[in-house]
Design an enzyme around this catalytic site. Structure first.
Site, short mmCIF file in Angstrom:
data_model
loop_
_atom_site.label_atom_id
_atom_site.label_comp_id
_atom_site.label_asym_id
_atom_site.label_seq_id
_atom_site.Cartn_x
_atom_site.Cartn_y
_atom_site.Cartn_z
N ARG A 35 0.83 -1.21 0.00
CA ARG A 35 0.00 0.00 0.00
C ARG A 35 0.87 1.26 0.00
NH1 ARG A 35 -2.71 -3.49 3.75
NH2 ARG A 35 -1.67 -2.45 5.50
N ARG A 36 2.11 1.10 -0.40
CA ARG A 36 3.06 2.21 -0.38
C ARG A 36 3.62 2.53 -1.76
NH1 ARG A 36 6.70 0.12 4.81
NH2 ARG A 36 5.01 0.15 6.37
N CYS B 209 0.99 20.64 -10.88
CA CYS B 209 -0.48 20.56 -10.78
C CYS B 209 -0.89 19.12 -10.51
CB CYS B 209 -1.12 21.08 -12.07
SG CYS B 209 -0.80 22.83 -12.38
N ARG C 26 -3.76 19.19 -7.66
CA ARG C 26 -4.13 20.30 -6.79
C ARG C 26 -5.01 21.31 -7.50
NH1 ARG C 26 -1.62 24.85 -8.29
NH2 ARG C 26 0.30 24.64 -9.49
N SER C 27 -4.85 21.43 -8.83
CA SER C 27 -5.51 22.47 -9.59
C SER C 27 -5.60 22.05 -11.04
CB SER C 27 -4.71 23.78 -9.47
OG SER C 27 -5.20 24.77 -10.34
N ASP D 140 -7.13 23.51 -14.99
CA ASP D 140 -7.84 24.29 -15.99
C ASP D 140 -8.63 23.28 -16.83
OD1 ASP D 140 -8.58 25.60 -18.34
OD2 ASP D 140 -6.67 26.64 -18.59
N ASN E 223 -4.96 15.37 -19.37
CA ASN E 223 -4.38 14.66 -18.24
C ASN E 223 -4.97 13.26 -18.08
OD1 ASN E 223 -4.20 17.69 -16.30
ND2 ASN E 223 -2.55 16.69 -17.40
N HIS F 278 -11.49 24.15 -12.21
CA HIS F 278 -11.99 25.48 -12.54
C HIS F 278 -12.10 25.73 -14.04
CE1 HIS F 278 -7.56 25.78 -11.92
NE2 HIS F 278 -7.62 26.41 -13.08
N TYR G 99 -11.96 29.06 -16.52
CA TYR G 99 -11.62 30.49 -16.54
C TYR G 99 -12.75 31.31 -17.15
CZ TYR G 99 -6.83 29.88 -14.98
OH TYR G 99 -5.72 29.62 -14.21
#
Length: 282
Positions: free
Chosen positions: A137-138, A157, A183-184, A186, A194, A224, A226
């Site tokens: 699990r690592r 990102c 984390r973020s 577009d 991605n 998000h 834009y």
């Protein structure tokens, strides 16, 4: 309609209808003309893709699988932080005069660390564990290294992959699953890009480790759209959709470091027209 289309359309509608605007807030991104780039955002978006059922490329518009593969190999295989090793211009805005993006992305995956089994970088450690300790699990990577953030031209990102192997009833081969933490994002410019490239990565790792490919779970902390992208997204998600394409990976490659972008292809990939001249916030 492909399942990826369904996920993308529902996610975009949710952001546009239920998201929170950052207009008037102190934000970092800006447009080329210098004006601030505000967004409509949702926190904690989680999308799941069963790669056994279909390949998660949207058909609303084309996602260039070879270019997406080229970038993921630039990061995971070449472990490069120089755009001169990349065959596209998507990182040009963040490169210095020498082509470097600093101690980011591929650089971090290439750093060797001490393990009980010896010195390995994060990619080699993942492959080692998938072959030798598949139920650990690592098995994970993390390129958001705080001590090096000041030397990164862009903070990562998509920063972490966690791999998890399961044994399905009645099957001899193990199944490779993974979580991509971001984390973020577009959504218009990068979401399916991605998804496609990490789906390709999972197919590659499963093949070299003699496993079946399983689920890709995509976790986005800040998903998000834009402000200048809103009309483009509204038009995009109103388009006709088509069946998911068929993914092909060269079956003769069994060494991760031998894959090239030409080892991947999509068959029967019918899509809507591409969106041109998308403004990119920097």
């Amino acid at each position: 309609m492909s399942y990826a289309d369904k996920v993308f359309i529902e996610m975009c509608r949710d952001i546009l209808e239920n998201g929170v605007s950052t207009e008037g807030e102190k934000v970092r991104p800006h447009w080329e003309d210098g004006s601030l780039a505000y967004t409509v955002k949702k926190f904690g978006v989680v999308n799941r893709y069963d790669l056994r059922k279909e390949f998660p490329a949207i058909t609303l518009r084309k996602t260039a699988v070879k270019n997406a593969t080229d970038e993921i190999l630039w990061i995971w295989q070449q472990k490069s932080n120089n755009i001169k090793d990349l065959h596209s211009h998507i990182w040009d805005e963040w490169a210095d005069e020498d082509g470097s993006i600093g101690k980011a992305y591929g650089y971090q995956l290439g750093v060797k660390h001490q393990y009980k089994e010896g010195m390995m970088d994060q990619v080699d450690r993942v492959i080692y564990d998938l072959k030798n300790n598949p139920f650990s699990r690592r098995i994970m990577t993390n390129i958001y290294v705080h001590q090096d953030l000041h030397e990164m031209n862009l903070y990562p990102c998509a920063y972490s992959m966690t791999f998890n192997v399961t044994q399905r009833k009645g099957e001899e081969r193990l199944t490779l699953n993974a979580i991509l933490n971001q984390r973020s994002q577009d959504v218009l410019t990068a979401n399916n890009w991605n998804v496609v490239q990490y789906a390709v990565l999972m197919h590659m790792l499963a093949q070299v480790c003699n496993m079946n490919v399983g689920e890709l779970v995509h976790v986005i902390a800040d998903a998000h759209i834009y402000d200048r992208h809103i009309p483009l997204v509204e038009e995009l998600i109103s388009r006709q959709t088509y069946d998911a394409p068929v993914f092909r990976l060269n079956p003769d490659v069994h060494d991760f470091y031998q894959f090239t972008k030409d080892d991947v292809s999509l068959e029967n990939y019918v899509t809507g027209p591409q969106i041109k001249d998308i403004p990119v916030a920097i």
